[in-house]
Design an enzyme around this catalytic site. Structure first.
Site, PDB file in Angstrom:
ATOM      1  N   GLU A 147       9.815   7.863 -17.144  1.00 20.90           N
ATOM      2  CA  GLU A 147       8.440   8.356 -17.309  1.00 20.90           C
ATOM      3  C   GLU A 147       7.896   8.033 -18.695  1.00 20.90           C
ATOM      4  OE1 GLU A 147       7.945  12.502 -15.290  1.00 20.90           O
ATOM      5  OE2 GLU A 147      10.063  12.214 -15.736  1.00 20.90           O
ATOM      6  N   HIS A 161       0.837  -1.221   0.000  1.00 16.06           N
ATOM      7  CA  HIS A 161       0.000   0.000   0.000  1.00 16.06           C
ATOM      8  C   HIS A 161       0.863   1.260   0.000  1.00 16.06           C
ATOM      9  CE1 HIS A 161      -3.287  -2.723   1.305  1.00 16.06           C
ATOM     10  NE2 HIS A 161      -2.327  -3.255   2.054  1.00 16.06           N
ATOM     11  N   LYS A 212      16.603  21.273 -11.878  1.00 19.84           N
ATOM     12  CA  LYS A 212      15.913  20.012 -12.153  1.00 19.84           C
ATOM     13  C   LYS A 212      16.760  18.972 -12.868  1.00 19.84           C
ATOM     14  CE  LYS A 212      12.218  19.017 -11.476  1.00 19.84           C
ATOM     15  NZ  LYS A 212      10.960  19.347 -12.149  1.00 19.84           N
ATOM     16  N   SER A 231      15.299  20.850 -17.070  1.00 16.77           N
ATOM     17  CA  SER A 231      14.111  21.671 -17.294  1.00 16.77           C
ATOM     18  C   SER A 231      14.536  22.950 -17.999  1.00 16.77           C
ATOM     19  CB  SER A 231      13.465  22.005 -15.950  1.00 16.77           C
ATOM     20  OG  SER A 231      12.734  23.210 -16.041  1.00 16.77           O
TER      21      SER A 231
END
Ligand code: ARG
Length: 468
Positions: free
Chosen positions: A289, A155, A282, A276
């Site tokens: 992804e 979980h 970043k 970025s």
């Protein structure tokens, strides 16, 4: 003039020509189409259906056509609809009307089924090799992280500590099943449909077994209607691919989480991340992804294919031309993802200390406290309840189990003794799980050995198959 122009009195509407043509994408099958035609014409020669001279001219012509397609010298034309008719037209342009004998005893319907099978056979082999490379990189991470402990989750709540090696090996075994599924699918892909003709077979005295041998097929498709209608081998490929994509996507998700400041468990190599355009600080896990994101298109192709085939009467229907783009895109999507995955995992830095700190700051040893009490004679249900109370006490006092004093422990249960501190240490908690498949070092070592054997077998299997 169209190769099938005989019964027509009008030219095809331009839009129809564009709409029905598949050459835009099925040109990918060019080498397989020629390979199939070469085997077919050799068979026609052997069976005396064309003369030796005719066959030899066709073989030479096909080889020239293949070379010209490869270099881009030959023009593939939408007016000739698909790769099959383009090759045939180029052949006739090359060697004259004798080229028209190639299509004897054959239809585009059995031809396209053949090309698809030849193509997928190669793709399946390639994907198995790429999956093995990914397994190899996971294996290496496992091997060098036999003493790295991190929280295991259920979980997404910290549950019980596990070895990082154990976690990596979980994926090795997942990808092993993917490899086995792909390898097994070859049994069904590797059947030879040529000779089915358009649907009913052919009147010529052909030798299908000979063609099958020439092209290294295990056997021939038994039924001509099935041979030209069957695309379940493509559905099977897409579903195997979907499972692979799903496995990859889960690993991607972990990489994204683990590389966040919140987890801080790994750092992906700079070479596998991007920045970025606005935020200078970043470093984003874009590859992970994107692989996760591309799972959607793979599932989509499976769905599209199943839906396209649903309700089609036997035998060939033009709908089936829609079988290709999803298959090609799936192969390319997986090829791209798997090629990146192996080096991305291999170069990933594992933050041992940070993982260990996370384990120290959780209650992932609570089950072990309950097991300890049970070992002292308490019923597990009562131990569970007691430990629940201890955890609640800790939360109220802003402590973890190992921060409690012996007196505090004993205020909950007299059976607790000084050995509790060792029993609850992350190392002990991990190493207590010695049953096969558990996370104890000794059990993970057995898994490593098993994984090494599998990797060796996969390599040997690939070597054998790629030589066939
Ligand atoms: N381009 C067609 C396809 O990919 C080849 C088979 C065409 N057969 C036909 N009867 N129109 O499905």
């Amino acid at each position: 003039m169209k190769l099938w122009g005989g019964r027509f009195t009008k030219p095809t509407n331009q839009l129809v020509e564009e709409y029905t043509a598949s050459i835009r994408f099925d040109k990918k099958l060019a080498t397989y189409d020629v390979q199939g035609s070469l085997a077919h014409v050799r068979m026609l020669k052997k069976c005396g259906i064309v003369t030796d001279t005719e066959a030899d001219m066709i073989v030479d012509g096909l080889q020239t056509v293949a070379a010209k397609i490869e270099t881009g010298e030959a023009e593939l034309n939408e007016a000739h609809e698909d790769i099959h008719m383009n090759v045939e037209k180029l052949l006739i342009d090359e060697i004259g009307s004798v080229g028209g004998k190639l299509h004897t005893g054959r239809s585009r319907n059995d031809q396209v089924a053949l090309d698809m099978r030849l193509y997928l056979r190669d793709i399946v082999l390639e994907l198995i090799q790429l999956l093995t490379a990914v397994q190899q990189s996971l294996y290496k991470q496992a091997e060098s992280n036999m003493d790295t402990i991190l929280p295991g989750y259920t979980h997404l709540q910290r549950a019980q500590p596990v070895l990082f090696a154990h976690h990596m090996l979980a994926y090795v075994f997942m990808f092993q099943r993917d490899i086995e599924r792909l390898a097994d699918s070859l049994k069904r892909i590797n059947k030879m449909p040529l000779g089915a003709g358009a649907l009913a077979g052919t009147t010529f005295p052909i030798d299908r077994e000979y063609v099958a041998q020439e092209l290294h097929f295990d056997s021939i498709c038994e039924n001509s209607l099935d041979a030209v209608s069957d695309r379940d081998f493509v559905v099977e490929f897409l579903s195997d691919a979907s499972i692979i994509a799903m496995h990859l996507s889960r690993l991607c998700e972990e990489m994204v989480q683990w590389s966040s400041a919140e987890f801080n468990f790994i750092e992906l190599d700079d070479a596998f991340c991007t920045g970025s355009s606005m935020m200078p600080q970043k470093k984003n896990p874009d590859v992970a992804e994107l692989v996760r994101g591309k799972t959607g298109r793979v599932y989509g192709h499976l769905n599209g294919m199943l839906t396209m085939l649903k309700g089609l009467p036997l035998a060939y229907n033009k709908d089936m031309q829609e079988d290709k783009e999803g298959m090609f895109d799936t192969a390319e999507t997986l090829r791209g993802a798997l090629s990146l995955f192996a080096p991305m995992i291999e170069t990933m830095a594992v933050k041992k200390v940070s993982m260990y700190e996370a384990v120290r700051q959780d209650f992932s040893n609570a089950t072990d406290l309950a097991d300890y009490l049970t070992g002292k004679g308490m019923a597990f249900r009562d131990s569970h309840e007691a430990v629940g109370n201890i955890v609640l006490y800790c939360i109220h006092h802003n402590k973890y189990l190992l921060d409690l004093s012996l007196d505090e422990f004993r205020s909950f249960s007299e059976v607790i003794e000084a050995d509790i501190f060792e029993a609850l240490s992350p190392e002990m908690v991990v190493n207590a799980r010695q049953a096969p498949g558990g996370t104890a070092v000794q059990s993970v070592r057995k898994q490593l050995e098993k994984a090494a054997d599998l990797l060796k077998e996969n390599h040997a299997w690939y070597q054998r198959k790629s030589k066939q």
